[in-house]
Design a protein around this motif. Sequence first.
Motif, PDB file in Angstrom:
ATOM      1  N   SER A   1      19.344   5.671  -3.565  1.00 52.87           N
ATOM      2  CA  SER A   1      18.616   6.479  -4.559  1.00 52.87           C
ATOM      3  C   SER A   1      19.435   6.689  -5.839  1.00 52.87           C
ATOM      4  N   ALA A   2      20.747   6.402  -5.781  1.00 54.17           N
ATOM      5  CA  ALA A   2      21.588   6.530  -6.983  1.00 54.17           C
ATOM      6  C   ALA A   2      21.435   5.326  -7.927  1.00 54.17           C
ATOM      7  N   LEU A   3      20.780   4.250  -7.442  1.00 55.80           N
ATOM      8  CA  LEU A   3      20.543   3.082  -8.305  1.00 55.80           C
ATOM      9  C   LEU A   3      19.545   3.423  -9.413  1.00 55.80           C
ATOM     10  N   PRO A   4      19.650   2.780 -10.572  1.00 58.96           N
ATOM     11  CA  PRO A   4      18.696   3.055 -11.656  1.00 58.96           C
ATOM     12  C   PRO A   4      17.235   2.938 -11.205  1.00 58.96           C
ATOM     13  N   GLY A   5      16.892   1.902 -10.430  1.00 60.35           N
ATOM     14  CA  GLY A   5      15.496   1.766  -9.974  1.00 60.35           C
ATOM     15  C   GLY A   5      15.243   2.375  -8.605  1.00 60.35           C
ATOM     16  N   GLN A   6      16.270   2.996  -8.029  1.00 58.97           N
ATOM     17  CA  GLN A   6      16.194   3.674  -6.722  1.00 58.97           C
ATOM     18  C   GLN A   6      15.783   2.744  -5.580  1.00 58.97           C
TER      19      GLN A   6
ATOM     20  N   GLN B   1      25.641  -2.554 -11.062  1.00 57.02           N
ATOM     21  CA  GLN B   1      24.575  -1.822 -11.782  1.00 57.02           C
ATOM     22  C   GLN B   1      25.106  -0.558 -12.461  1.00 57.02           C
ATOM     23  N   GLY B   2      26.416  -0.341 -12.370  1.00 54.24           N
ATOM     24  CA  GLY B   2      27.029   0.789 -13.070  1.00 54.24           C
ATOM     25  C   GLY B   2      26.908   2.126 -12.367  1.00 54.24           C
ATOM     26  N   VAL B   3      26.623   2.120 -11.054  1.00 51.35           N
ATOM     27  CA  VAL B   3      26.523   3.389 -10.315  1.00 51.35           C
ATOM     28  C   VAL B   3      27.934   3.959 -10.133  1.00 51.35           C
ATOM     29  N   SER B   4      28.135   5.174 -10.575  1.00 52.87           N
ATOM     30  CA  SER B   4      29.485   5.770 -10.580  1.00 52.87           C
ATOM     31  C   SER B   4      29.816   6.444  -9.263  1.00 52.87           C
TER      32      SER B   4
ATOM     33  N   SER C   1      27.924   9.663  -8.942  1.00 45.56           N
ATOM     34  CA  SER C   1      26.518   9.501  -8.523  1.00 45.56           C
ATOM     35  C   SER C   1      26.422   9.289  -7.017  1.00 45.56           C
TER      36      SER C   1
END
Length: 268
Positions: free
Chosen positions: A51-56, A85-88, A91
């Motif tokens: 769910s932390a991904l931009p498109g979840q 995808q840049g998930v920190s 996040s």
Amino acid sequence: MRGTTHHFLHTPKMTAPSNLTHAAPQQQRFLVLFDFDETIINESSDDAVISALPGQQLPDWLKNSYREGHYNEHMQKVLVYMAEQGVSKDSIQSAVEKIPPTPGLLNLFQYLQNHQQDFELAVASDANMYFIETWLERAGVRHLFRKIFTNPASFDATGRLVLLPFHSHSCSCCPDNMCKQVILREYLAGRQKERGGAPFQRVFYIGDGANDICPSLALGPRDTAFPRRDFPMHRLLLAEEAKFKANIVPWVSGEDIVDCLKKIMEER
């Protein structure tokens, strides 16, 4: 996490008075071994983190790359993709901390905390160390667990969460990175040595999934397997009940487990 703090235990950590720190600790009589995903927490931590991904959600090519019995490998690829995808780290941490506990589990932890002199606690999970420690710390219960058996995971210098397999084993029933029966047998043997030859009087195993069947087969007639009702472990236990020496007590809420442990405590 505004508005959800009531989920968590806020009791102070228990420490021995300073004049008692050198006294020999009383040996705990019982071992309680917990699974994590859908047992301590009410969903899969791996799913929650997506769910932390931009498109979840994961792209189809990544979902379809999963091979039966190689989940750990699949999750390694998922974490690489999330980093791309840049998930920190923040996040991921936030997604893990927001996962709700399974109903009644915090009451079970409260009960076990109040009876720490009797119960030793450990986790055996195919999730990973970062997810489990992050959640247990947030819930205020990390100090209750003597040991966590799970896949190693830590952030590297680039900020990617790197996942590794826990061990290798020769059990044909379990995923290639983890056999919980091997973990349980080795832990019991090691602790018996450390306890001067004294085994635990009883072992309690609390789980929900198909990979919780194998360790349950190692339990004896005084021990109890607690399968979460209507989850895979429960359905498989019902189908193969004749193989099991242990007592089987299905549970819906942590309260059900507390009720059973209270009865056992009264038998002393």
